[in-house]
Enzyme design. Structure first.
Site, mmCIF file in Angstrom:
data_model
loop_
_atom_site.group_PDB
_atom_site.id
_atom_site.type_symbol
_atom_site.label_atom_id
_atom_site.label_comp_id
_atom_site.label_asym_id
_atom_site.label_seq_id
_atom_site.Cartn_x
_atom_site.Cartn_y
_atom_site.Cartn_z
ATOM 1 N N CYS A 120 0.832 -1.284 0.066
ATOM 2 C CA CYS A 120 -0.069 0.013 -0.009
ATOM 3 C C CYS A 120 0.753 1.227 0.135
ATOM 4 O O CYS A 120 0.670 2.073 -0.988
ATOM 5 C CB CYS A 120 -0.832 0.062 1.170
ATOM 6 S SG CYS A 120 -2.075 -1.548 1.355
ATOM 7 N N HIS A 181 -2.667 6.671 4.284
ATOM 8 C CA HIS A 181 -1.472 5.765 4.456
ATOM 9 C C HIS A 181 -0.280 6.451 3.826
ATOM 10 O O HIS A 181 0.561 5.685 3.579
ATOM 11 C CB HIS A 181 -1.930 4.553 3.784
ATOM 12 C CG HIS A 181 -1.116 3.393 4.623
ATOM 13 N ND1 HIS A 181 -1.108 1.899 3.924
ATOM 14 C CD2 HIS A 181 -0.751 3.221 5.795
ATOM 15 C CE1 HIS A 181 -0.415 1.172 5.020
ATOM 16 N NE2 HIS A 181 -0.275 1.993 5.996
#
Length: 627
Positions: A120, A181
């Site tokens: 990610c 993130h």
């Protein structure tokens, strides 16, 4: 009676005075006329200047309006951990994804759309900046390859220019809704140096970190046991060292300053707190929702998160229908723990994971409906993708909780294998791009950066390397081949594989220098460790490299050799030269995912309340009925 001399003299003087008075009056009249005429001319001059200024302003506003009116809205949608084989238009006939399938039918579908990383944080950093994550320091030199804590100090550096920043400068209203993130703070609580609003987004609603099983409080914790063991080992080692230094100092056996001992002790305390926080506190530290800089839920109420994300996306489209806008919807689906609303539970043929995929597809449909309802479809550049491939190791008691990557080998966390980096890629722009078109050329998530910058009339940074390529010539058919000749596939900071698109022959060579060791052997994934690693005893180095021709063997099942491929040595030589040239373009940068930056720091922890009593719910139950 004859007038006297004095009388004649007086008469003469009177006539003279009359003449002079008449002249004076005439001069005064002339002066008044001149003054009046000058004043009128001055007034006219000022009036002309005012009209000229107003005309210039009107033309400027008209140009700005015309310019903005000609710029398309940008709608980007990114799934989390979605496998290429999970979508109907990519060959799945058992999962229902009608909205994504229709998007592909109305637009263009990429068959070789490649993520810059198989995890990610680095993949999303590359997507936002158009640059390999190793260039921005978002590729990890350690086994911890993603941002683990909201209270860590690593993140997307403030000096990186995102596509949101470029579009913001071109008059776009920009928003990120969903997963970020990319870090929050750098040096102190509230500096927000990594926050979306510091990277070109005008509005943010979502999760600054990522979903993990601990957000739901399940019995299957997602934070690696090996990481917990490492924190505990560091804590004990530093504690023993501090004790030794204190004893040595008090007994005059060691000449060391108390300041050094205290600093060392604080370092050990941070590792201890990080280890302690892994047990029960992840839900409170990481699982939070923010609106701009404000925390709205801590911990987040997972059962209503999908509803809130969808509501925010639709609301943003309605508020900014006069455009131009950039909306990046970064779904929390389909990452574990696969939080799914009751409406979709048990409805798919693939358990909880399938339910979650079908719910996300429905959300895609609702967002596209909002665009259509506002009459924006033909003026909106729409894109759908996943940040990387599906997770093969995501299981619970032999129940698969991760995605399917079709015929492609490997998955999430594997730096080079196709299953971890080949993802869905769909673009729709009615009236501009030909519908129901398939593009087989190699493309990258990083290509979205220069593409949307071009559409917005923006200028990309000239002081750094941008690895993405503008897709519009390929999409509009003015060129037949992708601008990518070589693509470099990293696992952390370690180069695992390289692909070479040999355009003249049609071959698509791929050389693997390093591959992960599957556990158990031949299993196709790293089930024992929970995720494959990038270096050390968990990988195999290949000399000569494993070579495949993806145009003939897309599943990478038959490695070539000098005896089976006459061009073997030529291809390897050319790829190795490309690697050398690529490495010459890299410059040293601070490692954002280093051990020091990754460790949890209490003074950086976002907190709704007085730390450590962090709890709030500002959302309430007002959004429950949206789904």
């Amino acid at each position: 009676m004859q007038p006297s001399g004095s009388m004649l003299l007086n008469n003469s003087r009177s006539k003279k005075n009359l003449r002079e008075r008449s002249k004076l009056e005439s001069r005064l009249t002339t002066a008044k006329f001149c003054i009046s005429q000058t004043a009128s001319q001055e007034a006219m001059r000022h009036l002309k200047l005012q009209w000229s200024w107003l005309a210039t302003l009107l033309v400027s506003c008209l140009k700005a309006y015309t310019s903005n009116a000609s710029k398309p809205n940008i709608l980007l949608m990114m799934a989390d951990d979605l496998g290429l084989g999970d979508v109907g238009c990519y060959g799945n006939h058992t999962l229902r994804t009608p909205n994504i399938d229709q998007l592909a039918k109305d637009g263009m579908k990429f068959t070789q759309h490649i993520a810059a990383a198989s995890l990610c944080t680095p993949s999303r950093a590359a997507f936002l900046t158009g640059r390999y994550p190793i260039r921005s320091g978002m590729a990890s030199p350690t086994s911890q390859r993603v941002i683990l804590w909201n209270g860590g100090s690593g993140g997307l550096p403030p000096n990186e220019t995102t596509f949101a920043r470029i579009l913001q400068q071109q008059g776009y209203t920009t928003a990120l809704i969903g997963k970020w993130h990319q870090g929050v703070n750098c040096e102190f609580h509230g500096d927000h140096c990594h926050h979306p609003l510091n990277h070109g987004f005008d509005y943010f609603y979502g999760m600054p970190a990522t979903l993990v099983n601990e957000c739901q409080g399940t019995e299957n914790p997602q934070i690696s046991p090996s990481l917990k063991a490492k924190y505990w080992l560091y804590s004990k080692t530093i504690a023993l060292a501090v004790l030794t230094l204190v004893i040595g100092k008090l007994s005059n056996l060691l000449s060391v300053k108390w300041k050094a001992i205290i600093c060392f002790a604080l370092c050990g305390f941070v590792f201890f707190i990080s280890w302690y926080s892994c047990y029960g506190f992840v839900k409170y530290w990481n699982c939070i929702l923010m609106r701009n800089y404000d925390i709205t839920e801590q911990p987040m109420k997972l059962e209503r998160t999908a509803s809130n994300v969808l509501k925010e996306a639709v609301s943003f489209i309605k508020r900014n229908k006069h455009g131009p806008f950039l909306l990046f919807v970064s779904f929390l689906h389909v990452h574990t723990p696969l939080v799914t609303t009751e409406r979709f539970l048990g409805k798919s043929r693939h358990g909880l994971y399938g339910d979650n995929v079908e719910e996300m597809d429905w959300m895609v449909g609702r967002i596209l409906d909002a665009v259509d309802k506002e009459g924006l479809t033909n003026n909106t550049f729409t894109y759908f993708t996943s940040d990387h491939g599906g997770s093969l190791e995501a299981q619970n008691h032999n129940v698969q909780l991760g995605g399917w990557n079709g015929i492609y080998k490997g998955g999430k966390g594997m730096g080079g294998w196709e299953g971890g980096i080949r993802v869905p890629g769909i673009i729709r722009w009615p009236g501009v791009l030909t519908a129901d078109t398939v593009i087989d050329e190699p493309t990258s998530l990083m290509d979205i950066y220069p593409t949307v910058a071009h559409l917005a009339g923006g200028i990309m940074p000239q002081d750094r390397v941008v690895d993405g390529r503008n897709l519009m010539p390929l999409l509009q058919g003015t060129v037949q081949h992708s601008k990518h000749e070589f693509m470099f596939h990293y696992c952390g900071v370690y180069l695992h594989a390289v692909r070479w698109h040999q355009k003249d022959s049609g071959a698509l060579w791929k050389a693997h220098f390093t591959t992960p060791i599957f556990q158990p052997e031949g299993a196709g994934a790293c089930y024992r460790g929970g995720m494959c690693h990038c270096f050390g005893e968990d990988v195999t180095h290949h000399d000569p490299p494993l070579l495949f021709d993806l145009s003939r063997d897309p599943s990478e099942s038959k490695p070539l050799s000098p005896s089976t491929e006459p061009l073997f040595d030529t291809v390897i030589s050319r790829i190795e030269r490309a690697v050398k040239e690529h490495r010459q373009t890299l410059t040293p940068v601070p490692q954002q995912l280093s051990g020091c930056n990754s460790v949890w720091k209490p003074w950086l922890q976002p907190c709704c309340g007085t730390f450590p009593f962090c709890w709030c719910d500002k959302e309430g139950d007002s959004d429950q009925g949206f789904l």
